[in-house]
Design an enzyme around this catalytic site. Structure first.
Site, PDB file in Angstrom:
ATOM      1  N   ASP A 155       0.803  -1.229   0.000  1.00 16.39           N
ATOM      2  CA  ASP A 155       0.000   0.000   0.000  1.00 16.39           C
ATOM      3  C   ASP A 155       0.837   1.280   0.000  1.00 16.39           C
ATOM      4  OD1 ASP A 155      -2.651   1.337   0.210  1.00 16.39           O
ATOM      5  OD2 ASP A 155      -1.682   2.151   1.988  1.00 16.39           O
ATOM      6  N   ASP A 308      -7.645   4.412   6.479  1.00 15.07           N
ATOM      7  CA  ASP A 308      -6.430   4.849   5.783  1.00 15.07           C
ATOM      8  C   ASP A 308      -5.769   5.991   6.560  1.00 15.07           C
ATOM      9  OD1 ASP A 308      -4.338   5.023   4.019  1.00 15.07           O
ATOM     10  OD2 ASP A 308      -5.524   5.707   2.315  1.00 15.07           O
TER      11      ASP A 308
END
Ligand code: DOR
Length: 426
Positions: A155, A308
């Site tokens: 990520d 996130d």
């Protein structure tokens, strides 16, 4: 013994939505229901008056960035877990884009050890798919799982090479690891600062087209089907990606997806003032994307909400737009910002709680997400009515990079319990 008395208890795993008590004993849920003669609190036991609150399974976040090792000035594991507890999260999954990258047993073990020392919210590392997140050589996934990783992801970056991704999915499947992909074709997003559309044109900023996300989702769904892997779309942001996931689920694929609070609540219009707090990857998109994300979350096409949480200091944000780092914090803003979707009846309270606890726990295959008797007493008490203003000095995270600062919100965390221990209390 601890009794949380008279709250609205919401447990999506058993369809419970009822005003009652939650009795906790020995770190476990003893009962959801009135504390009867057999479980009567005595001297030394604590009774929490929860009238007017929601009592829910502790929140679970599949996607946070803590910056340890490497950039502890933005966030370290202890400060990140403190922010998590203050936001109602009892378990978080930490992404590997630290410095160095979490691509080895030693770093995964270090992260788990730091979290154990902190004795707060639980931490589950998501280790890298490729060494250094460079997209070429696969990590030792068996070792990483053994050390505590629950999944793998690069990520921040996408695994661009389809052959590498294919092998990664096959390899991860053999260890039953979740593969969470940051879906971005870096060729299509070269130089991108925001969503490609009318506003990027007006601002003169290079845009990231939806197709930059969609082509990777489409490709990966084909590869994941062949590999039989547990494939997860991180921070989904485009309406077409949602359609791809919906079609794959209809075909019975083991695909899951998460959406962030900011993609549910904001659009690219927020960028009109060049506010670097709104610079994020993937970018804030258009109202029709936001509406598709909301509908997909409500109908289960998107399984869960993930923050996130991406802390950055003023150094990385208080600068010209092109130089600013992408990302915003999310752990402490999620509940106060997202409860609006429940008030607007976009989500039922049970679906809201499911998307923030039971669903991510199921996807990560970790304990929690339920108030079933005998399970760990990971519990969050939410005051859905409390009105307050988010201010930088109230943030527990080491960074305060969020566009929601100085806005009035409704909804606050009253208490967070992990294994029956109070890890946060307002
Ligand atoms: O905005 C983002 N920030 N998106 C990512 O994928 C990475 C993250 C970070 O690490 O700051």
């Amino acid at each position: 013994m601890l009794v949380i008395q008279g709250g609205r208890v919401l447990d999506p795993t058993r369809g419970i939505d009822q005003v009652t008590d939650v009795v906790i004993d020995g770190g476990q849920i003893a009962r959801v229901g009135p504390a009867g003669d057999d479980l009567r609190p005595g001297a030394g036991d604590r009774v929490v008056d929860a009238k007017g609150t929601w009592v829910v399974p502790g929140l679970v976040d599949l996607h946070v960035h803590f910056r340890e090792p490497g950039h502890e000035y933005k966030e370290d594991i202890a400060s990140g877990l403190g922010a998590a507890a203050a936001g109602g999260f009892t378990s978080v999954c930490a992404m590997p884009n630290t410095s160095p990258v979490n691509d080895t047993r030693a770093i995964t073990e270090m992260m788990c050890a730091r979290a154990r020392e902190a004795r707060g919210t639980r931490l589950y590392p998501i280790a890298a798919i490729t060494r250094g997140c460079k997209g070429a050589e696969l990590t030792e996934m068996g070792d990483l799982k053994d050390a505590g990783a629950i999944g793998v992801s690069d990520d921040g970056l996408c695994v661009m090479n389809a052959a590498v991704m294919r092998r990664a999915l096959e390899y991860a499947a053999s260890f039953d690891l979740l593969v969470s992909q940051h879906c971005e074709d870096h060729n299509l997003t070269a130089g991108a600062q925001m969503h490609e559309g009318e506003i990027s044109t007006r601002l003169g900023l290079t845009g990231w087209p939806r197709s930059g996300e969609d082509v990777i989702v489409a490709r990966d769904l084909i590869l994941a089907a062949d590999a039989g892997a547990r494939y997860h779309v991180a921070h989904i942001s485009s309406a077409r990606s949602v359609e791809l996931v919906r079609a794959a689920k209809d075909r019975g694929l083991k695909v899951t997806a998460e959406v962030t609070p900011h993609h549910l609540m904001l659009t690219h219009a927020k960028l009109l003032g060049y506010d670097t707090a709104c610079k994020v990857n993937p970018p804030l998109r258009e109202a029709r994307d936001r509406d598709a994300l909301r509908a997909a979350l409500a109908d289960g096409t998107i399984d869960c909400i993930a923050t996130d949480h991406a802390p950055h200091s003023e150094l990385e944000k208080d600068c010209e737009f092109a130089a600013a780092a992408p990302g915003m914090i999310g752990l402490e803003t999620t509940i106060p910002v997202l409860l609006e979707l429940v008030r607007e009846e976009m989500l039922t309270p049970l679906r809201f709680v499911e998307a923030l606890s039971s669903a991510p726990a199921r996807i990560a295959k970790i304990p929690g997400g339920s108030l079933a008797a005998g399970g760990p007493a990971d519990v969050t008490v939410i005051d859905p009515d409390a009105r307050w203003t988010l201010r930088a000095d109230r943030v527990h995270s080491r960074s305060a990079n969020t566009p929601f600062l100085d806005t009035e919100v409704q909804g606050a965390i009253r208490m967070t319990l992990v294994d029956g221990r109070v890890v946060y209390e307002a």
